[in-house]
Design an enzyme around this catalytic site. Structure first.
Site, PDB file in Angstrom:
ATOM      1  N   HIS A  28       0.759  -1.455  -0.053  1.00 14.23           N
ATOM      2  CA  HIS A  28      -0.024  -0.050   0.099  1.00 14.23           C
ATOM      3  C   HIS A  28       0.674   1.319  -0.023  1.00 14.23           C
ATOM      4  CE1 HIS A  28       0.551  -0.121   4.663  1.00 14.23           C
ATOM      5  NE2 HIS A  28       0.510   1.400   4.351  1.00 14.23           N
ATOM      6  N   ASP A  33       0.049  -7.651   1.761  1.00 18.08           N
ATOM      7  CA  ASP A  33       0.496  -6.318   1.726  1.00 18.08           C
ATOM      8  C   ASP A  33       2.046  -5.989   1.580  1.00 18.08           C
ATOM      9  OD1 ASP A  33       0.199  -3.335   1.536  1.00 18.08           O
ATOM     10  OD2 ASP A  33      -0.106  -3.097   3.518  1.00 18.08           O
ATOM     11  N   SER A  69       4.804   2.618   7.929  1.00 21.17           N
ATOM     12  CA  SER A  69       4.396   1.292   7.090  1.00 21.17           C
ATOM     13  C   SER A  69       5.575   0.959   6.186  1.00 21.17           C
ATOM     14  CB  SER A  69       3.165   1.735   6.275  1.00 21.17           C
ATOM     15  OG  SER A  69       2.011   2.026   6.827  1.00 21.17           O
TER      16      SER A  69
END
Length: 496
Positions: free
Chosen positions: A125, A155, A228
């Site tokens: 993402h 992910d 992230s």
């Protein structure tokens, strides 16, 4: 008369021994205190942070966004505000009635280098939809990265940069060896601050969020937006997780962060590096957990395994697995629940022949299955067929187990979107407050099996109820389909 106090003096040799004993006791107490403090609080993390920082990177992505033409559709035509919003829209255009030029949008994330030749791991993402990806290293140098492959299911994304020389990198550790309470370090680019370090412990393991292949490490090390894709390190400097998500009511860290376990990531990265895509094993069944009431309805000793609710075209159907089978073991490993089975199948090599042990009609049997590839599996819709017109008749209706049911007709099949050849009973009403209502049955559901036998008429269902009672069962297992998706539901049989 008060007693007279008498002072006594120890011999010199005894006094020396006593002083030595006291000094020794104090030294021992200090040593114990230092040990307790060392156990409760680690030493400085600075040496470890200095060692691993050069391998952590900041990631900046750039995406071209189409220009907007203003607030069209905000007001209906003929509205007294139409002229006002048209004027507002014209001001947002370039003045000549044309739409604004496209603009670039940037986003920030984190990542880490896993090889000296420039492979970088991050979250999917972070780079999804990006036109340009820039990697900033700890030294301040920047390189443009290309995408090698992505896996939205976990992910994870694998990038590659071309550097003039070997790059500092880190290695993956064994995430299964991480224990709740172990110290961990999270590194990354939180809120654009760059190369930030936070520390905490492993709060929990084997967390699942929403994906079929989830295996998250939960940590209280501070993780925020921008973290992230960054690494979660153990105290040996090995990566045991990739920071992916936080649980927060306000968007900030509240001490509940999730890192995808390294043992999942390494398998994905290896496949992305070799093929540019993932290649997961595929069994080809729909399954659900065996709950205690389902186990009671099936006469099982324990609520364990994975219950097959449907067998579409695929490897399992070719091998002979059937709806109603309970998968007890897969490739020699006992199946506790559906989540464990899905992960094990996905981690198995495509084309491998595995032995699947199932319980069918009270007997155990082992069936060899040649696994397909999950990414190649697609649910093909059944072709539409012409239906002959029929004279409508008054349908048979009955109430049982809190359900009002009627046999499927062509009209009901069309209304519920069922295939023309589906047999079963349509649920027209569900009594509120009944067990069936509490377990989620609703009008429009279709009952296709009862007691692991096909049913097409109300008489069939009554027969299965009677058979269950004669066998001493306290509940009846129903196969319920809603919009084509099957699941088993056990309903308690009323005493008679």
């Amino acid at each position: 008369m008060q007693p007279k106090a008498v002072a006594r003096t120890l011999p010199p040799q005894h006094a020396t021994a006593l002083r030595a004993a006291l000094i020794g006791l104090m030294a021992l107490s200090l040593l114990v205190l230092q040990s307790v403090m060392a156990y409760a609080k680690p030493e400085s993390l600075a040496p470890l942070a200095e060692k691993i920082s050069p391998s952590v990177v900041n990631i900046t992505t750039s995406t071209l966004v189409e220009g907007r033409t203003g607030p069209r559709g905000i007001v209906p035509e003929g509205s007294p505000f139409e002229d006002f919003f048209r004027e507002f829209q014209d001001r947002n255009n370039d003045g000549d009635g044309t739409a604004p030029a496209p603009r670039r949008s940037s986003a920030l994330g984190s990542g880490f280098v896993i090889s000296e030749d420039g492979y970088v791991v991050t979250n999917n993402h972070v780079i999804e939809g990006a036109d340009e990806i820039t990697i900033e290293f700890f030294t301040g140098s920047e390189l443009v990265a290309k995408v090698i492959g992505t896996d939205p299911n976990t992910d994870i994304a694998l990038l590659k940069v071309e550097a003039d020389g070997p790059l500092p990198f880190v290695s993956f550790g064994d995430s299964d060896a991480a224990r709740v309470g172990d110290w961990v370090i999270a590194m990354g680019n939180p809120l654009g601050q760059g190369f930030s370090v936070s520390a905490g412990i492993v709060s929990a393991r084997n967390r699942a969020l929403s994906g079929s292949y989830d295996d998250y490490i939960q940590t209280d090390a501070a993780i925020n937006r921008g973290n992230s894709g960054g690494p979660l390190f153990n105290m040996d400097g090995d990566v045991i997780g990739v920071n992916t998500a936080i649980l927060s009511p306000n968007g900030g860290s509240i001490g509940i962060g999730f890192s995808m376990a390294a043992n999942v990531v390494t398998r994905v990265v290896d496949q992305l590096k070799e093929y540019g895509e993932t290649r997961r094993g595929w069994l080809g069944v729909r399954i659900q957990d065996v709950t205690q009431d389902v186990a009671d309805a099936m006469g099982l000793e324990a609520a364990t395994g994975a219950l097959i609710t449907d067998v579409p075209e695929g490897p399992a159907k070719v091998a002979g697995l059937e709806t109603g089978d309970v998968i007890l073991s897969f490739d020699g490993v006992e199946v506790a629940d559906t989540r464990g089975l899905v992960r094990q199948v996905g981690n198995s090599p495509v084309g491998a022949t595995v032995r699947v042990t199932v319980l069918r009609e009270g007997k155990s049997q082992t069936i060899p299955v040649v696994l397909g590839r999950r990414e190649d599996a697609s649910g093909a819709a059944a072709p539409a067929t012409e239906e002959e017109e029929a004279t409508p008749t008054e349908p048979e209706v009955s109430s049982l187990l809190g359900l009002t049911i009627t046999p499927l007709t062509d009209e009901i099949r069309e209304e519920l979107g069922a295939s023309a050849d589906m047999q079963g009973l349509a649920v027209t009403e569900v009594a509120e407050g009944s067990e069936a209502f509490e377990k989620g049955l609703r009008p429009g559901d279709i009952l296709t099996e009862a007691g692991q036998q096909n049913i097409a008429t109300i008489a069939d269902l009554n027969g299965r109820v009677d058979a269950a009672r004669e066998a001493g069962r306290k509940s009846l297992l129903l196969l319920v389909r809603r919009a084509g998706d099957p699941r088993f539901v056990a309903l308690t049989l009323e005493d008679q």
